[in-house]
Design a protein around this motif. Structure first.
Motif, PDB file in Angstrom:
ATOM      1  N   LEU A  34       0.749  -0.796  -0.092  1.00  0.00           N
ATOM      2  CA  LEU A  34      -0.403   0.063  -0.024  1.00  0.00           C
ATOM      3  C   LEU A  34       0.910   1.233  -0.229  1.00  0.00           C
ATOM      4  O   LEU A  34       0.016   1.889  -0.518  1.00  0.00           O
ATOM      5  CB  LEU A  34      -0.669   0.240   1.282  1.00  0.00           C
ATOM      6  CG  LEU A  34      -1.880  -1.206   1.433  1.00  0.00           C
ATOM      7  CD1 LEU A  34      -3.168  -1.111   2.971  1.00  0.00           C
ATOM      8  CD2 LEU A  34      -2.312  -1.279  -0.150  1.00  0.00           C
ATOM      9  N   GLU A  35       2.288   1.304   0.334  1.00  0.00           N
ATOM     10  CA  GLU A  35       3.256   2.407   0.251  1.00  0.00           C
ATOM     11  C   GLU A  35       3.133   2.502  -1.142  1.00  0.00           C
ATOM     12  O   GLU A  35       4.153   3.874  -1.138  1.00  0.00           O
ATOM     13  CB  GLU A  35       4.166   1.992   0.793  1.00  0.00           C
ATOM     14  CG  GLU A  35       5.420   3.107   1.267  1.00  0.00           C
ATOM     15  CD  GLU A  35       5.971   2.787   2.184  1.00  0.00           C
ATOM     16  OE1 GLU A  35       7.466   3.809   2.403  1.00  0.00           O
ATOM     17  OE2 GLU A  35       6.855   2.090   2.822  1.00  0.00           O
ATOM     18  N   ASP A  36       3.376   1.728  -2.604  1.00  0.00           N
ATOM     19  CA  ASP A  36       3.526   2.208  -3.085  1.00  0.00           C
ATOM     20  C   ASP A  36       2.320   2.298  -4.400  1.00  0.00           C
ATOM     21  O   ASP A  36       2.100   3.055  -5.305  1.00  0.00           O
ATOM     22  CB  ASP A  36       4.461   0.634  -3.981  1.00  0.00           C
ATOM     23  CG  ASP A  36       5.577   0.191  -3.049  1.00  0.00           C
ATOM     24  OD1 ASP A  36       6.438   1.162  -3.009  1.00  0.00           O
ATOM     25  OD2 ASP A  36       5.607  -0.372  -2.493  1.00  0.00           O
ATOM     26  N   ALA A  37       1.159   1.311  -4.116  1.00  0.00           N
ATOM     27  CA  ALA A  37       0.164   1.346  -4.815  1.00  0.00           C
ATOM     28  C   ALA A  37      -0.426   1.969  -5.415  1.00  0.00           C
ATOM     29  O   ALA A  37      -0.749   2.784  -4.753  1.00  0.00           O
ATOM     30  CB  ALA A  37      -0.524  -0.203  -4.364  1.00  0.00           C
ATOM     31  N   ILE A  38      -1.386   2.423  -5.918  1.00  0.00           N
ATOM     32  CA  ILE A  38      -2.190   3.560  -6.618  1.00  0.00           C
ATOM     33  C   ILE A  38      -3.246   2.864  -7.154  1.00  0.00           C
ATOM     34  O   ILE A  38      -3.412   2.100  -7.352  1.00  0.00           O
ATOM     35  CB  ILE A  38      -1.452   4.650  -8.000  1.00  0.00           C
ATOM     36  CG1 ILE A  38      -1.439   3.536  -9.427  1.00  0.00           C
ATOM     37  CG2 ILE A  38      -0.311   4.802  -7.049  1.00  0.00           C
ATOM     38  CD1 ILE A  38      -1.794   4.218 -10.866  1.00  0.00           C
ATOM     39  N   ALA A  39      -4.344   3.643  -7.314  1.00  0.00           N
ATOM     40  CA  ALA A  39      -5.901   2.722  -7.719  1.00  0.00           C
ATOM     41  C   ALA A  39      -6.498   3.906  -8.317  1.00  0.00           C
ATOM     42  O   ALA A  39      -6.605   5.309  -8.354  1.00  0.00           O
ATOM     43  CB  ALA A  39      -6.956   2.699  -6.312  1.00  0.00           C
ATOM     44  N   THR A  40      -6.419   3.617  -8.825  1.00  0.00           N
ATOM     45  CA  THR A  40      -8.145   4.138 -10.224  1.00  0.00           C
ATOM     46  C   THR A  40      -9.171   3.538 -10.439  1.00  0.00           C
ATOM     47  O   THR A  40      -9.629   2.240 -10.075  1.00  0.00           O
ATOM     48  CB  THR A  40      -7.140   3.920 -11.758  1.00  0.00           C
ATOM     49  OG1 THR A  40      -5.877   3.655 -12.413  1.00  0.00           O
ATOM     50  CG2 THR A  40      -7.946   4.079 -12.861  1.00  0.00           C
TER      51      THR A  40
END
Length: 337
Positions: A34-40
């Motif tokens: 979650l430190e890296d992931a982005i969400a679309t």
């Protein structure tokens, strides 16, 4: 390649300073992805429809009084779906009346449910497959499940193992041009917390008491826009790894040079490396050994940084994240037919 603190907002960035941000921070402590992931946000309800480029257009040399032939890239339409996790927490209303901070008490009671959801989501990113579990979403292993061939298999490095006691290391590029988590249109990214208020609840003997109920919902999916921006080191034999006969450095180098994003700057790409604690320990040992041989306390491609009070190990400037979601019991990734 400096990838720490670039311009892509992660889930943590999106929710800092909010009540939901507290939950996201708790999840991040258990799941560094979650430190890296982005969400679309999905563009078709709970499905994200997009085009994946499968080939480049043709080009030709020209000359005076000669026309140029038209060409175009070849594309494939892909629909990536989302699924949703749910959890229900209930705390005896009488306990909350005695608590000095009822809200904190409810959050503490919710932690095991959040952790279970978090572990399932982290597992899903690497291992879920809608072909076998249609209620879930399609993770990375389902996309990089063979070696070689004409597509994503070209991004898979063979770790030398066989059998079913293997593990993997992943290079993942997060971005709307590469890899992203998904959430359905009309919802929000991350965990949605719903306070259901006070409800009658039955105990194990069938007797009624009243509890404050919280519902947690996490709608999540994943897409990979361009398979060239990720690479997988598969078939790392766990027994050989622990015996010291696997050269993790050599494997990292091979996977690194498969990345399209290695030639891009931090503004364009947020890249991270994921491995479990056993692989990380062996990498640490091998880097120490090589540093001693080289007479240099800082081995060339492995560095340690302090980011916001936390130690971050990096390979060629790419942060390495430790995740328990990556197993040591992976089946062999075969050569493409």
């Amino acid at each position: 390649m400096a990838t720490i603190g670039n311009t892509f907002p992660s889930l943590i960035d999106a929710y800092k300073g909010s009540a939901q941000g507290t939950v996201v921070e708790i999840l991040h402590q258990q799941n560094p992805i979650l430190e890296d992931a982005i969400a679309t946000m999905c563009n078709v309800g709970s499905t994200h429809r997009h085009m994946i480029r499968t080939g480049l257009p043709s080009v030709s040399w020209g000359r005076l009084y000669k026309g140029t032939q038209s060409s175009k890239a070849t594309l494939q339409q892909v629909d990536d779906t989302t699924g949703f996790l749910e959890a229900r927490s209930q705390v005896d209303a009488r306990l909350l009346k005695l608590a000095a901070d009822p809200a904190k008490e409810r959050l503490v009671a919710s932690a095991p449910y959040l952790e279970a959801m978090n572990q399932e989501m982290a597992t899903g990113i690497f291992y879920h497959d809608t072909a076998t579990t249609p209620d879930k979403f399609k993770g990375l292993s389902a996309r990089y499940g063979v070696r070689g061939g004409s597509g994503a298999g070209n991004q898979v490095v063979h770790g030398g193992g066989s059998g079913s006691d293997n593990t993997s290391i992943w290079f993942v590029t997060w971005g709307d041009h590469a890899t992203s988590l998904l959430y359905p249109k009309g919802t929000k990214a991350g965990v949605d917390i719903q306070d259901k208020g006070e409800e009658p609840v039955l105990d194990v003997d069938g007797n009624t008491y009243y509890a404050k109920v919280s519902m947690f919902e996490w709608h999540v999916g994943m897409f990979v826009k361009d398979w060239r921006y990720n690479s997988r080191i598969a078939n790392i034999d766990y027994s050989d790894l622990m015996a010291g006969t696997v050269d993790v450095w050599a494997l990292l180098r091979k996977a690194y040079y498969k990345l399209q994003s290695r030639r891009m700057n931090a503004v364009s790409s947020r890249i991270a490396i994921y491995m479990n604690k056993d692989v990380m320990e062996v990498l640490d040992a091998q880097s120490t050994d090589r540093a001693l041989v080289a007479g240099n306390s800082n081995y060339t491609h492995l560095t340690r940084q302090n980011v916001e009070g936390a130690e971050v190990l990096s390979y060629r400037g790419i942060p390495i994240r430790e995740t328990d979601a990556l197993l040591n019991t992976e089946a062999l990734v075969p050569v493409a037919a």
